[in-house]
Design a protein around this motif. Structure first.
Motif, PDB file in Angstrom:
ATOM      1  N   PHE A  32     -38.199  16.993  17.432  1.00  0.00           N
ATOM      2  CA  PHE A  32     -36.938  16.804  16.715  1.00  0.00           C
ATOM      3  C   PHE A  32     -36.456  15.361  16.839  1.00  0.00           C
ATOM      4  CE2 PHE A  32     -32.339  16.855  16.275  1.00  0.00           C
ATOM      5  CZ  PHE A  32     -32.143  17.661  15.157  1.00  0.00           C
ATOM      6  N   ALA A  33     -36.517  14.804  18.050  1.00  0.00           N
ATOM      7  CA  ALA A  33     -36.067  13.427  18.260  1.00  0.00           C
ATOM      8  C   ALA A  33     -36.929  12.441  17.485  1.00  0.00           C
ATOM      9  CB  ALA A  33     -36.081  13.097  19.753  1.00  0.00           C
ATOM     10  N   SER A  34     -38.261  12.646  17.510  1.00  0.00           N
ATOM     11  CA  SER A  34     -39.162  11.742  16.774  1.00  0.00           C
ATOM     12  C   SER A  34     -38.912  11.820  15.275  1.00  0.00           C
ATOM     13  CB  SER A  34     -40.623  12.091  17.081  1.00  0.00           C
ATOM     14  OG  SER A  34     -40.896  11.933  18.446  1.00  0.00           O
ATOM     15  N   SER A  35     -38.757  13.047  14.760  1.00  0.00           N
ATOM     16  CA  SER A  35     -38.501  13.218  13.331  1.00  0.00           C
ATOM     17  C   SER A  35     -37.172  12.596  12.940  1.00  0.00           C
ATOM     18  CB  SER A  35     -38.511  14.704  12.965  1.00  0.00           C
ATOM     19  OG  SER A  35     -39.753  15.286  13.249  1.00  0.00           O
ATOM     20  N   ALA A  36     -36.164  12.757  13.810  1.00  0.00           N
ATOM     21  CA  ALA A  36     -34.866  12.164  13.523  1.00  0.00           C
ATOM     22  C   ALA A  36     -34.958  10.652  13.462  1.00  0.00           C
ATOM     23  CB  ALA A  36     -33.847  12.583  14.584  1.00  0.00           C
ATOM     24  N   GLY A  37     -35.726  10.059  14.388  1.00  0.00           N
ATOM     25  CA  GLY A  37     -35.893   8.608  14.366  1.00  0.00           C
ATOM     26  C   GLY A  37     -36.563   8.126  13.101  1.00  0.00           C
TER      27      GLY A  37
END
Length: 610
Positions: free
Chosen positions: A319-324
């Protein structure tokens, strides 16, 4: 502009508040929904169902273990068949949904890219010329055009992952609340701290892309210039390759330096957030085993909790990688909607030009380009009557081309009035006005399309009128060379595509003239129409103008004095002002500005002499 968040200035770092994150997400969804609402809804609906399969399977595993262990360890085979079948049914259904979703994942991003490209092109064509020429608009448009081939694809893919991960995380949190609420608290705290660190990294990335837009445009220009066909001759003859490459490398070095700094921030913040998540996950596992050892949790609940914790760690990082990655694309989304929200030129709200012909007058017209304090035209008064060929002459920079833009309704005068058959152009619908004007600009477009398109584009209401097309080509002197091309009028012109034919500069000008003549408008404006023509072709051109449309009002803008001698009236423009007017012989007798220009051109071989 995007929703409630205003357009971002390119010369300062933006403020990425939670409200702005939400606004950018809504803007991305707005673009996707505009493309294909049904496919978008189906894609994200399927992704949500697939995402829920993970917590659902963990619940079923808990059920199976509970049945296997049973009360007092006594369990029959029949008691575990149903939950096992349920697990495989959920798994099979997930595979089916995933197969359908894979196809949608492939198609939807491309649909978004195509739709965004079409919307951007249509909007650019609808904007008033002063708006499209503004530097800020040009920078944002250039950035959007560069990104539009791949940013929407990545944006869709990352948004799909965000939805999938988000739904999975929500489902797993609900599972933890059911089996052991304290674990859910562990996860929420860990995620809050991780997302806080990730938000800082996303802000750095977002700031980099926003503040580097102008630099990226310069990089694109330099790299394009070195590969441009029109520039290729000068780049080689003047030996510019090393100079341009040097400037390109300096800009690239600045960009890489900034990007490395952003990369270090991202790595540091991501590492800290990831380690914190791992620590909290480990604490959660220890707490689960402790509760199980105390008998506060069943084996099935403990296994489900451990599985949920492990999946939450993985899904949290995803989720964090996709958000970035998603917010890297936020610059494109903002530029796109900022551009799309610009007010288009109003159409259909005013009257059409009146009268059969074109009697155009300028009365005390002055004009200054936006952002400049130097007037280009000052108190200009002149007229063009039906059946007349009027010439406008003057040195470079005198304001001749600007005056042509005013006559086309592309700009409005600051003071004074431009009138069509007595009616002020400000009271006439600009689009309807242009339907009655035919123009060849000095920097006319060379369409890398078939020769027929290059001509019939002069009147889009008569694209299939073959006799009219050929007649216009004959009058402009283009028929003789077009008709002998390999595919005649169907031959693609220009160097862009294989099998095309590249006309000479003079031939291109004849094609542009044919396009203007094909329009058969009451007013024709020719800006340097004979710059690339020889003397005989130039004479034939003006003779053809008078013969082809005897009732047409024609304005010829030229610096070649031989081009204007047969004009019915000549205006001399100097420093934005009309300083003389009359016929050729009259102006020569006055021995003023016109005579001086004529003598200079004759002496340099550009005119015929007195």
């Amino acid at each position: 502009m995007i929703d409630n968040a205003g357009p971002v200035a390119m010369d300062r770092p933006p403020n990425l508040s939670p409200g702005r994150y939400g606004a950018m997400t809504r803007s991305a969804i707005r673009l996707i929904r505009r493309t294909s609402p049904k496919e978008a809804a189906l894609t994200f609906g399927l992704e949500a169902l697939i995402a829920l399969s993970i917590p659902l399977q963990l619940l079923l595993v808990r059920w199976v273990i509970g049945r296997v262990v049973g009360v007092g360890g006594q369990t029959t085979l029949g008691e575990i068949v149903v939950p096992i079948i349920a697990i495989f049914a959920v798994f099979a259904l997930t595979r089916i949904l995933l197969a359908v979703a894979m196809g949608l994942r492939l198609v939807l991003p491309k649909l978004v890219s195509y739709a965004a490209t079409e919307m951007l092109a249509a909007k650019a064509a609808a904007l008033p010329l002063p708006v499209i020429e503004a530097p800020d608009t040009r920078t944002r448009l250039a950035q959007a055009q560069r990104d539009i081939e791949w940013r929407p694809l990545r944006m869709c893919a990352d948004l799909i992952l965000l939805v999938s991960s988000g739904v999975t995380i929500a489902g797993l949190l609900v599972l933890l609340v059911v089996v052991q609420p304290v674990l859910a608290v562990f996860v929420v705290v860990a995620y809050a701290l991780m997302l806080r660190r990730t938000a800082g990294a996303m802000h750095a990335i977002y700031t980099y892309f926003v503040t580097s837009m102008d630099r990226d445009r310069k990089l694109s220009y330099l790299s394009t210039l070195m590969a441009d066909i029109d520039a290729a001759k000068e780049v080689r003859c003047f030996g510019l390759a090393d100079v341009l490459l040097g400037r390109l490398r300096l800009l690239q070095a600045d960009s890489v330096t900034d990007l490395r700094s952003v990369g270090r921030q991202w790595a540091r913040r991501y590492l800290i957030g990831g380690l914190w998540t791992a620590v909290m996950g480990a604490c959660g596992l220890v707490y689960t085993l402790w509760q199980y050892s105390l008998g506060s949790m069943t084996l099935g609940a403990a296994v489900a909790a451990v599985g949920a914790l492990l999946f939450l760690i993985i899904q949290g990082h995803q989720f964090a990688s996709s958000a970035g990655r998603f917010y890297e694309n936020a610059v494109f989304v903002e530029n796109f909607w900022w551009f799309m929200d610009l007010p288009a030129a109003p159409t259909g709200t005013k009257a059409a030009p009146s009268g059969d012909g074109a009697h155009v007058t300028l009365d005390g017209v002055s004009f200054t380009y936006p952002g400049s304090d130097r007037p280009v035209l000052v108190d200009v008064s002149m007229e063009v009557r039906p059946g007349e060929i009027v010439a406008l002459v003057g040195e470079n920079g005198a304001g001749k081309t600007t005056l042509a833009k005013l006559l086309c309704g592309l700009y409005e005068p600051d003071t004074g009035a431009v009138r069509w058959n007595g009616r002020d152009l400000s009271d006439i619908d600009a689009a309807r006005l242009r339907e009655n004007v035919s123009v060849v600009f000095q920097d006319f477009v060379r369409y890398q399309l078939p020769a027929r398109d290059n001509i019939v584009f002069g009147d889009v209401t008569a694209l299939s009128d073959e006799p009219r097309m050929v007649a216009a080509a004959r009058e402009a002197g283009a028929h003789d060379f077009v008709s002998v091309l390999p595919d005649g009028y169907d031959t693609v012109l220009g160097p862009e595509f294989a099998g095309a034919h590249e006309p000479s500069v003079g031939q291109w000008q004849r094609v542009a003239l044919a396009r203007a003549m094909f329009r058969q408008a009451p007013l024709m404006i020719l800006d340097e129409p004979s710059a690339a023509l020889d003397g005989r072709a130039e004479h034939d051109l003006f003779a053809g103008l008078a013969r082809a449309a005897p009732d047409q009002a024609v304005m010829v803008i030229s610096h070649r004095m031989s081009s204007v001698q047969m004009a019915d009236r000549i205006y001399v423009l100097k420093d934005g002002r009309i300083v003389e007017e009359g016929r050729h012989a009259e102006l020569m007798d006055r021995d003023g500005a016109y005579a001086e220009l004529f003598a200079l051109h004759a002496a340099s071989g550009l005119g015929d002499g007195p």
